[in-house]
Design a protein around this motif. Structure first.
Motif, PDB file in Angstrom:
ATOM      1  N   ALA A 434       0.831  -1.207   0.000  1.00  0.00           N
ATOM      2  CA  ALA A 434       0.000   0.000   0.000  1.00  0.00           C
ATOM      3  C   ALA A 434       0.864   1.256   0.000  1.00  0.00           C
ATOM      4  CB  ALA A 434      -0.933  -0.010   1.202  1.00  0.00           C
ATOM      5  N   ILE A 435       1.974   1.237   0.760  1.00  0.00           N
ATOM      6  CA  ILE A 435       2.897   2.374   0.764  1.00  0.00           C
ATOM      7  C   ILE A 435       3.494   2.570  -0.622  1.00  0.00           C
ATOM      8  CG2 ILE A 435       5.092   3.224   1.691  1.00  0.00           C
ATOM      9  CD1 ILE A 435       4.424   1.763   4.293  1.00  0.00           C
ATOM     10  N   GLY A 436       3.841   1.471  -1.287  1.00  0.00           N
ATOM     11  CA  GLY A 436       4.375   1.560  -2.644  1.00  0.00           C
ATOM     12  C   GLY A 436       3.394   2.191  -3.611  1.00  0.00           C
ATOM     13  N   MET A 437       2.094   1.895  -3.447  1.00  0.00           N
ATOM     14  CA  MET A 437       1.083   2.507  -4.308  1.00  0.00           C
ATOM     15  C   MET A 437       1.026   4.026  -4.095  1.00  0.00           C
ATOM     16  SD  MET A 437      -0.087  -0.009  -6.023  1.00  0.00           S
ATOM     17  CE  MET A 437       1.272  -1.168  -5.806  1.00  0.00           C
ATOM     18  N   VAL A 438       1.124   4.451  -2.841  1.00  0.00           N
ATOM     19  CA  VAL A 438       1.105   5.884  -2.540  1.00  0.00           C
ATOM     20  C   VAL A 438       2.315   6.571  -3.166  1.00  0.00           C
ATOM     21  CG1 VAL A 438       1.243   7.592  -0.687  1.00  0.00           C
ATOM     22  CG2 VAL A 438      -0.221   5.587  -0.419  1.00  0.00           C
ATOM     23  N   VAL A 439       3.490   5.971  -3.019  1.00  0.00           N
ATOM     24  CA  VAL A 439       4.703   6.546  -3.610  1.00  0.00           C
ATOM     25  C   VAL A 439       4.577   6.604  -5.130  1.00  0.00           C
ATOM     26  CG1 VAL A 439       7.189   6.221  -3.924  1.00  0.00           C
ATOM     27  CG2 VAL A 439       6.149   5.808  -1.683  1.00  0.00           C
ATOM     28  N   SER A 440       4.006   5.571  -5.738  1.00  0.00           N
ATOM     29  CA  SER A 440       3.795   5.568  -7.183  1.00  0.00           C
ATOM     30  C   SER A 440       2.913   6.732  -7.614  1.00  0.00           C
ATOM     31  CB  SER A 440       3.157   4.248  -7.632  1.00  0.00           C
ATOM     32  OG  SER A 440       3.990   3.151  -7.335  1.00  0.00           O
ATOM     33  N   ALA A 441       1.849   6.987  -6.843  1.00  0.00           N
ATOM     34  CA  ALA A 441       0.943   8.089  -7.162  1.00  0.00           C
ATOM     35  C   ALA A 441       1.642   9.436  -7.040  1.00  0.00           C
ATOM     36  CB  ALA A 441      -0.281   8.037  -6.239  1.00  0.00           C
ATOM     37  N   LEU A 442       2.463   9.612  -6.015  1.00  0.00           N
ATOM     38  CA  LEU A 442       3.173  10.876  -5.819  1.00  0.00           C
ATOM     39  C   LEU A 442       4.184  11.127  -6.932  1.00  0.00           C
ATOM     40  CD1 LEU A 442       3.750  10.723  -1.955  1.00  0.00           C
ATOM     41  CD2 LEU A 442       2.062  12.107  -3.184  1.00  0.00           C
ATOM     42  N   ILE A 443       4.909  10.099  -7.335  1.00  0.00           N
ATOM     43  CA  ILE A 443       5.892  10.251  -8.417  1.00  0.00           C
ATOM     44  C   ILE A 443       5.196  10.582  -9.730  1.00  0.00           C
ATOM     45  CG2 ILE A 443       7.586   9.001  -9.817  1.00  0.00           C
ATOM     46  CD1 ILE A 443       8.423   7.519  -7.289  1.00  0.00           C
ATOM     47  N   GLU A 444       4.081   9.924 -10.012  1.00  0.00           N
ATOM     48  CA  GLU A 444       3.356  10.204 -11.246  1.00  0.00           C
ATOM     49  C   GLU A 444       2.752  11.599 -11.223  1.00  0.00           C
ATOM     50  OE1 GLU A 444       1.363   9.922 -14.948  1.00  0.00           O
ATOM     51  OE2 GLU A 444       3.204   9.099 -14.055  1.00  0.00           O
ATOM     52  N   ALA A 445       2.277  12.053 -10.065  1.00  0.00           N
ATOM     53  CA  ALA A 445       1.748  13.413  -9.960  1.00  0.00           C
ATOM     54  C   ALA A 445       2.844  14.425 -10.280  1.00  0.00           C
ATOM     55  CB  ALA A 445       1.183  13.655  -8.563  1.00  0.00           C
ATOM     56  N   ARG A 446       4.047  14.166  -9.807  1.00  0.00           N
ATOM     57  CA  ARG A 446       5.182  15.044 -10.112  1.00  0.00           C
ATOM     58  C   ARG A 446       5.492  15.024 -11.600  1.00  0.00           C
ATOM     59  NH1 ARG A 446       7.856  19.635  -9.248  1.00  0.00           N
ATOM     60  NH2 ARG A 446      10.075  19.432  -9.737  1.00  0.00           N
ATOM     61  N   ARG A 447       5.469  13.845 -12.206  1.00  0.00           N
ATOM     62  CA  ARG A 447       5.745  13.741 -13.641  1.00  0.00           C
ATOM     63  C   ARG A 447       4.711  14.513 -14.455  1.00  0.00           C
ATOM     64  NH1 ARG A 447       4.560  11.540 -18.242  1.00  0.00           N
ATOM     65  NH2 ARG A 447       2.572  10.851 -17.373  1.00  0.00           N
ATOM     66  N   LEU A 448       3.439  14.366 -14.105  1.00  0.00           N
ATOM     67  CA  LEU A 448       2.382  15.099 -14.807  1.00  0.00           C
ATOM     68  C   LEU A 448       2.531  16.607 -14.635  1.00  0.00           C
ATOM     69  CD1 LEU A 448      -0.809  12.934 -14.111  1.00  0.00           C
ATOM     70  CD2 LEU A 448       0.330  13.282 -16.304  1.00  0.00           C
ATOM     71  N   HIS A 449       2.907  17.045 -13.439  1.00  0.00           N
ATOM     72  CA  HIS A 449       3.097  18.474 -13.194  1.00  0.00           C
ATOM     73  C   HIS A 449       4.191  19.039 -14.100  1.00  0.00           C
ATOM     74  CE1 HIS A 449       3.510  22.282 -11.074  1.00  0.00           C
ATOM     75  NE2 HIS A 449       4.813  22.034 -10.962  1.00  0.00           N
ATOM     76  N   ASP A 544      -1.850   9.068 -12.116  1.00  0.00           N
ATOM     77  CA  ASP A 544      -1.673   9.217 -10.672  1.00  0.00           C
ATOM     78  C   ASP A 544      -2.949   8.837  -9.926  1.00  0.00           C
ATOM     79  OD1 ASP A 544      -2.922  11.441 -11.842  1.00  0.00           O
ATOM     80  OD2 ASP A 544      -2.369  12.749 -10.175  1.00  0.00           O
ATOM     81  N   LYS A 545      -4.112   9.163 -10.493  1.00  0.00           N
ATOM     82  CA  LYS A 545      -5.373   8.789  -9.852  1.00  0.00           C
ATOM     83  C   LYS A 545      -5.588   7.273  -9.893  1.00  0.00           C
ATOM     84  CE  LYS A 545      -7.719  13.209 -10.631  1.00  0.00           C
ATOM     85  NZ  LYS A 545      -8.898  13.896 -11.199  1.00  0.00           N
ATOM     86  N   VAL A 546      -5.095   6.638 -10.946  1.00  0.00           N
ATOM     87  CA  VAL A 546      -5.167   5.173 -11.015  1.00  0.00           C
ATOM     88  C   VAL A 546      -4.352   4.571  -9.874  1.00  0.00           C
ATOM     89  CG1 VAL A 546      -4.661   3.137 -12.410  1.00  0.00           C
ATOM     90  CG2 VAL A 546      -5.502   5.210 -13.515  1.00  0.00           C
ATOM     91  N   PHE A 547      -3.170   5.144  -9.633  1.00  0.00           N
ATOM     92  CA  PHE A 547      -2.335   4.652  -8.534  1.00  0.00           C
ATOM     93  C   PHE A 547      -2.963   4.932  -7.175  1.00  0.00           C
ATOM     94  CE2 PHE A 547       1.641   5.160 -11.398  1.00  0.00           C
ATOM     95  CZ  PHE A 547       1.363   3.933 -11.990  1.00  0.00           C
ATOM     96  N   TRP A 548      -3.627   6.096  -7.039  1.00  0.00           N
ATOM     97  CA  TRP A 548      -4.345   6.368  -5.795  1.00  0.00           C
ATOM     98  C   TRP A 548      -5.470   5.346  -5.598  1.00  0.00           C
ATOM     99  CZ3 TRP A 548      -2.281   8.764  -2.066  1.00  0.00           C
ATOM    100  CH2 TRP A 548      -1.489   9.898  -2.248  1.00  0.00           C
TER     101      TRP A 548
END
Length: 586
Positions: A434-449, A544-548
């Motif tokens: 679950a922690i890995g999923m959160v980190v994945s979402a944060l990294i993807e949010a940064r990439r999209l930004h 990122d929302k998919v990862f969330w």
């Protein structure tokens, strides 16, 4: 990549199984009849190079095909990135589902050698077709015009047919031999320490083979040519098949013992057929114990859980033959067979919690390749292939298993005074995932930004100014979680499954991962249809929302796991958990 994880779990499982029983591998009735002198002429370490050669060939080919399959579909068949991801996940799903079929066929009909050799030959045909697709222009669409994003030619129906046939044969060949290679190798040894040494080398060969694929062959495919890359895989499968066949005179080939799944089916059929039998005084009735079941026993009568199944072992007048015996049939089973099925049913809820976890892992692993294609993959003067990044997840799992068994578990036992139980180990894996999923979402949010701030959102093929090595962070975390999760499950199944199902308990993990990859494609398809999160140009979407969503699934699934673990009672009374804290050095 999953082939290595599964075989590493096979290694963990066999080490655990050795702790539960000190008995050695039994020889089939035919081998016993031939005597010890004939048996000594077959099996042993002389078979090692032949079996390992086959394993190495298949490992290199499987890695060279699977690691870069998404990139091949996108760049050579002009399939959208999300559609390619779904196809990839379905393929990996089948790779992990076929071992169940292979195990059943080997146990029931043909034996391990036949399944491995036929599967290797099927994989050879599949790799040959992939090599032809990569080398013959008419078997794939024409390249897109330079600088154009709208004039790419779609594959024809014939090209799709050839592509999916090649994919189907490759997955069938690789998956069909997945666990039967391990069993074939173990059959060659009588002593458990020799079996342990075999699995250690088995584990090493798998990792080396896949590492070669993820690094060297993927690089060749991306920078020199797909035909050469697939051609090398084809040659490796051919060499492996030849070595396997050359070793046949030396193998100890055990006769099939019959599938335990037939026994399970018999219990279900018999219980349904006797569904009208009264259960008011069920405990006072006669049950079948063994082949005749003539004795009436009070102590050891069927358990009260799932009482409907007890009817399968209940003796009636219709079951008795003219000479008075009660043979086992599709109308009458033994109490032991009924209790075996009940044991499996009790553990299924725990097993099912791994399905959602596997779905989230499959989504992150496959989407990581798509993400990497849009990121800066340069490392000095070298451009890292997108498919190569998945090797970090693979190595994270391998290294974490070593760290967990050699350091973390002994440390936990020393500090707490008791070992970490199997259920606790699995639970830790759920939390880390679950922690890995959160980190994945944060990294993807940064990439999209960065993609939007740099104005590359609507430019397919543009590179976001962000290093693809950021993806290593979440891949390592998820791999570390797998080091807790899946080996713990394998050990639990070996410990808790009935004796008749020991040989197939590890395949439950393969089935689990296969379902995860297959259902991940269904989840992504549902998200794609109901939201705008997964366009082919992921810079315009919300991965990122998919990862969330995956993180939420992981948290909810962990809650379900806690309930199942709280309700579960170990079937064995013998210090079931002590093995986790006492792994022996290899």
């Amino acid at each position: 990549m999953e082939s290595v994880r599964l075989q590493s779990l096979e290694n963990e499982a066999h080490k655990h199984n050795q702790k539960l029983s000190s008995s050695e591998t039994t020889i089939s009735g035919d081998d016993q009849a031939r005597g010890s002198q004939d048996v000594s002429k077959r099996g042993g370490w002389i078979t090692f190079p032949f079996i390992m050669g086959n394993l190495a060939g298949l490992s290199v080919a499987a890695g060279g095909w699977g690691a870069n399959w998404i990139v091949f579909l996108i760049t050579k068949f002009h399939i959208g990135s999300i559609a390619a991801t779904k196809i990839n996940n379905v393929g990996f799903g089948f790779v992990n589902l076929f071992p169940i079929a292979g195990a059943i066929i080997a146990d029931t009909f043909t034996g391990n050698f036949t399944v491995v050799s036929v599967s290797s030959f099927i994989a050879l045909i599949g790799m040959a077709m992939l090599t032809l697709i990569a080398g013959i222009h008419s078997l794939k669409p024409s390249p897109c015009e330079v600088g154009s994003t709208t004039s790419c030619e779609n594959p024809t129906k014939l090209q799709y047919l050839f592509l999916y046939t090649a994919m189907g044969l490759t997955t069938l060949g690789v998956g069909g031999s997945r666990f039967t290679i391990a069993t074939l190798g173990a059959d060659q040894f009588d002593k458990t320490d020799h079996q342990g040494a075999f699995f250690n080398w088995f584990f090493v060969v798998l990792y080396v083979g896949n590492a070669i694929s993820f690094i060297a062959i993927v690089y060749i495919q991306d920078n020199i040519g797909w035909g050469l890359g697939f051609g090398i895989c084809l040659i490796m499968v051919a060499i492996g098949l030849v070595l396997l066949l050359l070793g046949k005179p030396f193998y100890r080939l055990l006769k099939p013992k019959g599938s335990p799944f037939v026994s399970i089916a018999r219990v279900l059929v018999a219980a349904i057929r006797k569904r009208k039998v009264s259960t008011k005084s069920l405990e006072s009735l006669d049950y079948c114990y063994g082949t005749t079941g003539m004795s009436k026993m009070v102590q050891g009568t069927p358990s009260k859980s799932f009482r409907f199944l007890n009817r399968a072992a209940l003796k009636t007048e219709n079951d008795r033959q003219s000479h008075g015996s009660y043979p086992k049939s599709w109308n009458l089973c033994t109490v032991e067979e009924v209790e075996d099925l009940k044991t499996v049913m009790k553990i299924l809820p725990l097993w099912s919690t791994g399905i959602l976890l596997s779905i989230t892992i499959a989504i992150v692993n496959s989407m990581s390749t798509v993400q990497a294609l849009t990121m800066d993959r340069k490392l000095g003067s070298i451009k890292i292939p997108a498919g190569t990044l998945l090797v970090f997840s693979l190595m994270s799992t391998a290294i974490s298993i070593f760290i967990i068994d050699r350091f973390l578990l002994p440390m936990w036992r020393k500090l707490s005074g008791r070992p970490l139980t199997l259920l606790q180990r699995i639970g830790v894996g759920h939390v880390i995932n679950a922690i890995g999923m959160v980190v994945s979402a944060l990294i993807e949010a940064r990439r999209l930004h960065l993609a939007r701030s740099e104005g590359v959102t609507h430019q397919p093929g543009s590179v976001v100014p962000m290093s693809a090595l950021w993806l290593v962070v979440n891949l390592v975390i998820i791999g570390f979680g797998e080091g807790f999760q899946f080996p713990g499950q394998v050990a639990l199944y070996y410990q808790e499954f009935p004796e008749s199902l020991k040989s197939t308990s590890t395949a439950m993990i393969s089935f689990l991962i296969g379902l995860g990859y297959y259902l991940s494609a269904a989840v992504m398809n549902f998200v794609d249809r109901t939201t705008g999160w997964l366009p082919n140009n992921i810079n315009e979407g919300h991965v990122d929302k998919v990862f969330w969503l995956c993180a939420v699934i992981g948290v909810v699934n962990f809650g379900f796991y806690l309930v199942c673990a709280w309700l579960y009672k170990y079937q064995r009374d013998r210090n079931a958990d002590d093995d986790i804290g006492e792994q022996q050095p290899t």
